[in-house]
Design a protein around this motif. Structure first.
Motif, PDB file in Angstrom:
ATOM      1  N   CYS A 130       1.373  -1.367  -0.212  1.00 17.04           N
ATOM      2  CA  CYS A 130      -0.121   0.065  -0.312  1.00 17.04           C
ATOM      3  C   CYS A 130       1.316   0.816   0.045  1.00 17.04           C
ATOM      4  O   CYS A 130       0.289   2.858  -0.086  1.00 17.04           O
ATOM      5  N   ALA A 131       2.200   0.970   0.349  1.00 21.73           N
ATOM      6  CA  ALA A 131       3.481   2.708   0.423  1.00 21.73           C
ATOM      7  C   ALA A 131       2.882   3.192  -0.797  1.00 21.73           C
ATOM      8  O   ALA A 131       2.643   4.301  -0.552  1.00 21.73           O
ATOM      9  N   PRO A 132       3.546   2.347  -2.100  1.00 19.40           N
ATOM     10  CA  PRO A 132       3.517   4.014  -3.000  1.00 19.40           C
ATOM     11  C   PRO A 132       1.834   4.715  -3.569  1.00 19.40           C
ATOM     12  O   PRO A 132       1.809   6.217  -3.901  1.00 19.40           O
ATOM     13  N   LYS A 133       0.762   4.801  -2.543  1.00 20.69           N
ATOM     14  CA  LYS A 133      -0.591   4.850  -2.541  1.00 20.69           C
ATOM     15  C   LYS A 133       0.246   5.761  -1.415  1.00 20.69           C
ATOM     16  O   LYS A 133      -0.792   7.250  -1.555  1.00 20.69           O
ATOM     17  N   LEU A 134      -0.180   5.381  -0.445  1.00 14.77           N
ATOM     18  CA  LEU A 134      -0.402   6.004   1.286  1.00 14.77           C
ATOM     19  C   LEU A 134       0.441   6.912   1.179  1.00 14.77           C
ATOM     20  O   LEU A 134       0.897   8.206   2.100  1.00 14.77           O
ATOM     21  N   LEU A 135       2.318   6.623   0.907  1.00 15.30           N
ATOM     22  CA  LEU A 135       3.595   7.424   1.180  1.00 15.30           C
ATOM     23  C   LEU A 135       2.748   8.776   0.911  1.00 15.30           C
ATOM     24  O   LEU A 135       3.024   9.531   1.502  1.00 15.30           O
ATOM     25  N   PRO A 136       2.389   9.341  -0.271  1.00 12.47           N
ATOM     26  CA  PRO A 136       2.803  10.834  -0.556  1.00 12.47           C
ATOM     27  C   PRO A 136       1.654  11.766   0.567  1.00 12.47           C
ATOM     28  O   PRO A 136       1.237  12.595   0.530  1.00 12.47           O
TER      29      PRO A 136
END
Length: 240
Positions: A131-137
């Protein structure tokens, strides 16, 4: 040089000859569980991998309990970002938003059934989650926001994303994934207690289902002196 049994007893406080109970799982350090299940085994003439499989992840009911507790942590503070901002306390709002980002990150580890490391490696490990690519920003925008309305807007995006992740697990009926006002107050929340309650109902073990939603030792304390002390963690079993 130690035996496998001696190592696990010294490192986790676990007797491999005894059944691993609910209180054991809830008082194990998650960082230590990650340590004993990670890394490559180059030669296994003594059955280490078989032992490691016992600790590969939390049993299903324990996992559900931890998920429910993590949602409850969010429920307790999700409306405070706006309430602080409303009285001009932007610093307080930012502190709570930062804490909520951390709660959401830990929820993501649980949702993806991955052990979370301690603070030094927490962000690094999170960046490896699906899920990091979507949530990090989104999280970066939350932390950079200078006013609470902007902070709330990005937190709302994060809430809706993790709510969809929850529904994808299929462990409860589909729940609402859009934020809405906090009762009669004009603060946007995901109503995280709804998720906590639904997950709790899915727990099969009645005793575990009735436990107070305090969670594991690392969900209610970030004290290194506590979490890293096996004897103190053993005493905490009385809570469960």
């Amino acid at each position: 040089i130690v035996t496998i049994a001696e190592y696990f007893k010294a490192y986790l406080g676990c007797d491999l000859n005894q059944e691993i109970g609910i209180a054991d799982w809830l008082t194990f350090s998650e960082q230590k569980l990650l340590s004993v299940t990670s890394g490559r085994v180059f030669y296994d003439g003594l059955g280490l991998e078989q032992v490691r499989q016992k600790f590969s992840y939390y049993p299903r009911d324990v996992w559900l309990y931890l998920l429910a507790c993590q949602w409850m942590k969010i429920a307790q503070e999700e409306h405070f970002v706006g309430r602080c901002g409303d009285v001009g306390d932007e610093l307080g709002s930012r502190l709570i938003a930062t804490r909520l980002v951390q709660y959401l990150m830990r929820l993501c580890f649980l949702t993806e059934r991955r052990y979370a490391p301690y603070s030094k490696w927490f962000g690094t490990a999170f960046a490896r989650l699906n899920c990091a690519p979507k949530l990090l920003p989104i999280f970066e925008h939350v932390l950079a926001a200078s006013v609470w309305r902007e902070r709330e807007r990005y937190l709302s995006q994060a809430y809706e994303t993790v709510a969809k992740m929850h529904n994808a697990l299929g462990i409860t009926r589909p729940l609402e994934t859009r934020v809405s006002p906090f009762y009669t107050r004009p603060y946007l929340v995901i109503h995280a207690e709804m998720f906590a309650q639904a997950i709790s109902q899915a727990i099969g073990d009645e005793r575990l289902r009735r436990l107070e939603p305090i969670g594991s030792v690392e969900q209610f304390s970030d004290s290194t002196d506590l979490v890293g002390n096996i004897e103190l963690c053993r005493r905490l079993k009385v809570l469960f």
